[in-house]
Write a protein that holds these residues in place. Structure first.
Motif, PDB file in Angstrom:
ATOM      1  N   SER A 156     101.189 -38.479  86.179  1.00 16.05           N
ATOM      2  CA  SER A 156     100.824 -39.757  85.571  1.00 16.05           C
ATOM      3  C   SER A 156     100.833 -40.894  86.576  1.00 16.05           C
ATOM      4  N   SER A 191      93.797 -39.888  86.834  1.00 16.83           N
ATOM      5  CA  SER A 191      93.771 -40.850  85.727  1.00 16.83           C
ATOM      6  C   SER A 191      95.194 -41.339  85.491  1.00 16.83           C
ATOM      7  N   GLY A 210      98.263 -43.244  84.274  1.00 15.18           N
ATOM      8  CA  GLY A 210      98.564 -43.933  83.027  1.00 15.18           C
ATOM      9  C   GLY A 210     100.036 -43.795  82.697  1.00 15.18           C
TER      10      GLY A 210
END
Length: 102
Positions: A50, A55, A57
Protein backbone atom coordinates in the motif's frame (compact mmCIF):
# COMPACT_ATOMS: atom_id res chain seq x y z
CA UNK A 1 14.28 4.95 -0.84
CA UNK A 2 14.06 1.26 0.01
CA UNK A 3 12.85 -1.03 -2.75
CA UNK A 4 9.76 -3.18 -2.23
CA UNK A 5 11.74 -6.42 -2.63
CA UNK A 6 13.44 -5.75 0.72
CA UNK A 7 10.09 -5.71 2.50
CA UNK A 8 8.84 -8.76 0.61
CA UNK A 9 12.00 -10.71 1.45
CA UNK A 10 11.75 -9.69 5.11
CA UNK A 11 8.10 -10.77 5.25
CA UNK A 12 8.89 -14.08 3.52
CA UNK A 13 11.67 -14.81 6.01
CA UNK A 14 9.43 -13.97 8.98
CA UNK A 15 6.61 -16.09 7.57
CA UNK A 16 8.92 -19.06 7.03
CA UNK A 17 10.30 -18.77 10.58
CA UNK A 18 6.74 -18.68 11.92
CA UNK A 19 5.68 -21.65 9.79
CA UNK A 20 8.70 -23.64 10.93
CA UNK A 21 7.85 -22.86 14.55
CA UNK A 22 4.22 -23.89 14.14
CA UNK A 23 5.12 -27.17 12.48
CA UNK A 24 7.99 -28.24 14.74
CA UNK A 25 7.39 -26.88 18.25
CA UNK A 26 5.48 -28.76 20.92
CA UNK A 27 4.95 -25.95 23.41
CA UNK A 28 1.56 -24.28 22.86
CA UNK A 29 2.72 -20.79 23.84
CA UNK A 30 5.52 -20.94 21.26
CA UNK A 31 3.01 -22.09 18.64
CA UNK A 32 0.81 -19.06 19.41
CA UNK A 33 3.81 -16.73 19.13
CA UNK A 34 4.73 -18.27 15.78
CA UNK A 35 1.19 -17.78 14.47
CA UNK A 36 1.46 -14.11 15.50
CA UNK A 37 4.77 -13.88 13.66
CA UNK A 38 3.11 -15.20 10.52
CA UNK A 39 0.30 -12.64 10.84
CA UNK A 40 2.82 -9.82 11.23
CA UNK A 41 4.63 -10.99 8.09
CA UNK A 42 1.36 -10.67 6.18
CA UNK A 43 0.91 -7.20 7.69
CA UNK A 44 4.35 -6.16 6.44
CA UNK A 45 3.36 -7.27 2.95
CA UNK A 46 0.12 -5.31 3.03
CA UNK A 47 1.78 -2.13 4.29
CA UNK A 48 4.61 -2.43 1.75
CA UNK A 49 2.19 -2.86 -1.14
CA UNK A 50 0.00 0.00 0.00
CA UNK A 51 2.90 2.40 0.56
CA UNK A 52 5.20 1.52 -2.32
CA UNK A 53 3.02 -0.32 -4.82
CA UNK A 54 1.73 1.04 -8.12
CA UNK A 55 -1.59 2.13 -6.63
CA UNK A 56 -0.53 3.56 -3.28
CA UNK A 57 -3.45 4.04 -0.91
CA UNK A 58 -4.64 3.47 2.60
CA UNK A 59 -6.24 0.06 2.07
CA UNK A 60 -3.16 -1.86 3.23
CA UNK A 61 -3.01 0.04 6.51
CA UNK A 62 -6.73 -0.57 7.11
CA UNK A 63 -6.37 -4.30 6.48
CA UNK A 64 -3.34 -4.35 8.78
CA UNK A 65 -5.41 -2.81 11.56
CA UNK A 66 -7.99 -5.55 11.05
CA UNK A 67 -5.25 -8.18 11.18
CA UNK A 68 -3.88 -6.75 14.42
CA UNK A 69 -7.32 -6.73 16.03
CA UNK A 70 -8.03 -10.31 14.91
CA UNK A 71 -4.60 -11.36 16.18
CA UNK A 72 -5.33 -9.84 19.59
CA UNK A 73 -8.64 -11.71 19.78
CA UNK A 74 -6.92 -14.91 18.66
CA UNK A 75 -4.33 -14.59 21.41
CA UNK A 76 -7.00 -13.97 24.05
CA UNK A 77 -9.00 -17.05 22.98
CA UNK A 78 -5.84 -19.13 22.57
CA UNK A 79 -4.58 -18.27 26.04
CA UNK A 80 -7.99 -19.04 27.54
CA UNK A 81 -7.95 -22.46 25.88
CA UNK A 82 -4.35 -22.96 26.99
CA UNK A 83 -5.23 -22.21 30.62
CA UNK A 84 -8.20 -24.60 30.47
CA UNK A 85 -6.00 -27.35 29.01
CA UNK A 86 -3.35 -26.78 31.65
CA UNK A 87 -5.93 -27.01 34.44
CA UNK A 88 -7.27 -30.30 33.07
CA UNK A 89 -4.06 -32.05 32.03
CA UNK A 90 -1.35 -30.07 33.91
CA UNK A 91 0.71 -29.85 30.74
CA UNK A 92 0.88 -27.59 27.72
CA UNK A 93 2.67 -30.05 25.46
CA UNK A 94 0.95 -30.36 22.07
CA UNK A 95 1.55 -34.12 21.80
CA UNK A 96 -0.22 -34.86 25.10
CA UNK A 97 -3.45 -33.15 24.04
CA UNK A 98 -5.10 -35.70 21.78
CA UNK A 99 -8.67 -35.27 23.00
CA UNK A 100 -10.20 -35.79 19.54
CA UNK A 101 -8.36 -39.03 18.91
CA UNK A 102 -10.38 -42.29 19.12
Amino acid sequence: MVHITFFLALAAILFCIGLYGVLTRRHLVIVLVCVELMLMAVSINLIAFSAIGPSAGIEGQVFTLFIISVAAAEVAVGLAILIALYRNRESIDVIKHDLLRW
